[in-house]
Design a protein around this motif. Structure first.
Motif, PDB file in Angstrom:
ATOM      1  N   GLY A 201       0.808  -1.219   0.000  1.00 63.26           N
ATOM      2  CA  GLY A 201       0.000   0.000   0.000  1.00 63.26           C
ATOM      3  C   GLY A 201       0.838   1.265   0.000  1.00 63.26           C
ATOM      4  O   GLY A 201       0.320   2.361  -0.229  1.00 63.26           O
ATOM      5  N   MET A 202       2.145   1.122   0.259  1.00 57.91           N
ATOM      6  CA  MET A 202       3.032   2.289   0.215  1.00 57.91           C
ATOM      7  C   MET A 202       3.288   2.749  -1.213  1.00 57.91           C
ATOM      8  O   MET A 202       3.785   3.853  -1.431  1.00 57.91           O
ATOM      9  N   GLN A 203       2.966   1.911  -2.188  1.00 53.71           N
ATOM     10  CA  GLN A 203       3.207   2.270  -3.587  1.00 53.71           C
ATOM     11  C   GLN A 203       2.118   3.222  -4.083  1.00 53.71           C
ATOM     12  O   GLN A 203       0.956   3.078  -3.743  1.00 53.71           O
TER      13      GLN A 203
ATOM     14  N   VAL B 135       7.587  13.987  -2.471  1.00 57.93           N
ATOM     15  CA  VAL B 135       7.805  13.490  -1.106  1.00 57.93           C
ATOM     16  C   VAL B 135       6.722  12.484  -0.745  1.00 57.93           C
ATOM     17  O   VAL B 135       5.527  12.799  -0.790  1.00 57.93           O
ATOM     18  N   ASP B 136       7.147  11.270  -0.422  1.00 53.96           N
ATOM     19  CA  ASP B 136       6.233  10.215   0.047  1.00 53.96           C
ATOM     20  C   ASP B 136       7.041   9.342   0.998  1.00 53.96           C
ATOM     21  O   ASP B 136       7.539   8.291   0.623  1.00 53.96           O
ATOM     22  N   ALA B 137       7.218   9.824   2.230  1.00 53.19           N
ATOM     23  CA  ALA B 137       8.151   9.165   3.156  1.00 53.19           C
ATOM     24  C   ALA B 137       7.627   9.285   4.588  1.00 53.19           C
ATOM     25  O   ALA B 137       6.416   9.408   4.791  1.00 53.19           O
ATOM     26  N   ASP B 138       8.533   9.221   5.577  1.00 53.11           N
ATOM     27  CA  ASP B 138       8.139   9.300   6.987  1.00 53.11           C
ATOM     28  C   ASP B 138       7.504  10.658   7.278  1.00 53.11           C
ATOM     29  O   ASP B 138       8.101  11.709   7.049  1.00 53.11           O
ATOM     30  N   LYS B 139       6.268  10.606   7.772  1.00 53.11           N
ATOM     31  CA  LYS B 139       5.454  11.826   7.867  1.00 53.11           C
ATOM     32  C   LYS B 139       6.011  12.846   8.872  1.00 53.11           C
ATOM     33  O   LYS B 139       5.839  14.056   8.679  1.00 53.11           O
ATOM     34  N   ASP B 140       6.679  12.363   9.917  1.00 53.03           N
ATOM     35  CA  ASP B 140       7.215  13.281  10.936  1.00 53.03           C
ATOM     36  C   ASP B 140       8.188  14.301  10.352  1.00 53.03           C
ATOM     37  O   ASP B 140       8.372  15.377  10.913  1.00 53.03           O
TER      38      ASP B 140
ATOM     39  N   ILE C 231       3.595  16.663  -2.755  1.00 51.86           N
ATOM     40  CA  ILE C 231       3.614  16.018  -1.436  1.00 51.86           C
ATOM     41  C   ILE C 231       2.487  14.998  -1.341  1.00 51.86           C
ATOM     42  O   ILE C 231       1.321  15.345  -1.544  1.00 51.86           O
ATOM     43  N   ASP C 232       2.831  13.766  -0.998  1.00 48.07           N
ATOM     44  CA  ASP C 232       1.845  12.687  -0.960  1.00 48.07           C
ATOM     45  C   ASP C 232       1.216  12.528   0.427  1.00 48.07           C
ATOM     46  O   ASP C 232       1.782  12.950   1.433  1.00 48.07           O
ATOM     47  N   ASN C 233       0.042  11.910   0.456  1.00 49.65           N
ATOM     48  CA  ASN C 233      -0.679  11.579   1.711  1.00 49.65           C
ATOM     49  C   ASN C 233      -1.192  12.801   2.458  1.00 49.65           C
ATOM     50  O   ASN C 233      -1.322  12.777   3.681  1.00 49.65           O
ATOM     51  N   THR C 234      -1.524  13.867   1.754  1.00 49.12           N
ATOM     52  CA  THR C 234      -2.003  15.059   2.461  1.00 49.12           C
ATOM     53  C   THR C 234      -3.479  14.965   2.842  1.00 49.12           C
ATOM     54  O   THR C 234      -3.973  15.807   3.585  1.00 49.12           O
TER      55      THR C 234
HETATM   56 CA    CA Z   1       2.027   7.566   0.023  1.00 49.89          CA
END
Ligand code: CA
Length: 221
Positions: A41-43, A143-148, A169-172
């Motif tokens: 799911g990280m892809q 950017v799609d990495a560690d959210k912190d 920026i991913d996962n916003t």
């Molecule tokens: Ca992502």
């Protein structure tokens, strides 16, 4: 005109893919090689990869940075969209994950465009900033990495990406398909802090897209 975005039902999503996806066979093969993995799911989705490739071509981007490579799908999608002299610096901390993608980068004939750096991405970004031509020397970053670390990544990328360049920026909007609005996990709290950080940031133009798990585009002013 609809005042809101369409929540894609499975059949509408399948239709979208059916009438628009042009996934090259090598990207489909990398996706198939990643699919059995527990953390697949990280892809990014294939339609997001196709969208980012379109952006890269639209901009005529030549020098790119990726923070969070995983098994290399997004790096491959971007590399395939670059001109012959284009390059991408791919940052990740996992030898295991990135090894999955390397044979596909070679098969696609773009392995020499991708410089993989296995170490914390902040260290790599700091090294790029210290290089001659590093500051303002990049056209596109993803950017799609560690959210912190999203805010520190963004602050460094603002220095690395040229005026008029783009930071994606991913996962916003969501994490593992759950809206961050409904989450209070450390990652969700970090994403909400990131969104607040950039909302009124006068250093960038901004647009937030409900593609994948939310993709925010920031054009450097
Ligand atoms: Ca992502």
């Amino acid at each position: 005109m609809s005042p809101r975005n369409l929540a894609l039902s499975p059949d509408v999503h399948a239709y979208l893919l059916g009438v628009s996806l042009r996934e090259p066979p090598v990207l489909a093969a990398l996706r198939a090689a990643t699919a059995p993995r527990a953390e697949a799911g990280m892809q990014i989705s294939p339609e997001q990869g196709q969208f980012m490739a379109l952006l890269v071509r639209l901009m005529g981007a030549r020098r790119c940075i990726e923070v969070g490579t995983y098994t290399g799908y997004s790096a491959l999608a971007v590399a395939l969209a670059l001109p012959a002299d284009g390059t991408i610096v791919a940052c990740d901390v996992s030898e295991e994950f990135t090894q999955v993608g390397r044979p596909f980068w070679r098969e696609a004939g773009v392995a020499d465009k991708i410089t993989l750096r296995i170490q914390p991405a902040l260290a790599t970004l700091d090294e790029l900033l210290a290089l001659p031509g590093g500051r303002g020397g990049y056209d596109f970053a993803f950017v799609d990495a560690d959210k912190d670390n999203y805010i520190p990544y963004y602050e460094r990328l603002l220095q690395l990406v040229r005026t008029g360049g783009l930071i994606a920026i991913d996962n916003t909007l969501a994490l593992s398909s759950v809206p961050i609005l409904h989450l209070e996990t450390p990652a969700a709290i970090a994403m909400k802090a990131f969104n607040a950080h950039v909302h009124q940031d006068a250093r960038v133009d901004l647009s937030m897209l409900p593609i994948g798990e939310g993709l925010t585009l920031l054009r450097v002013l």
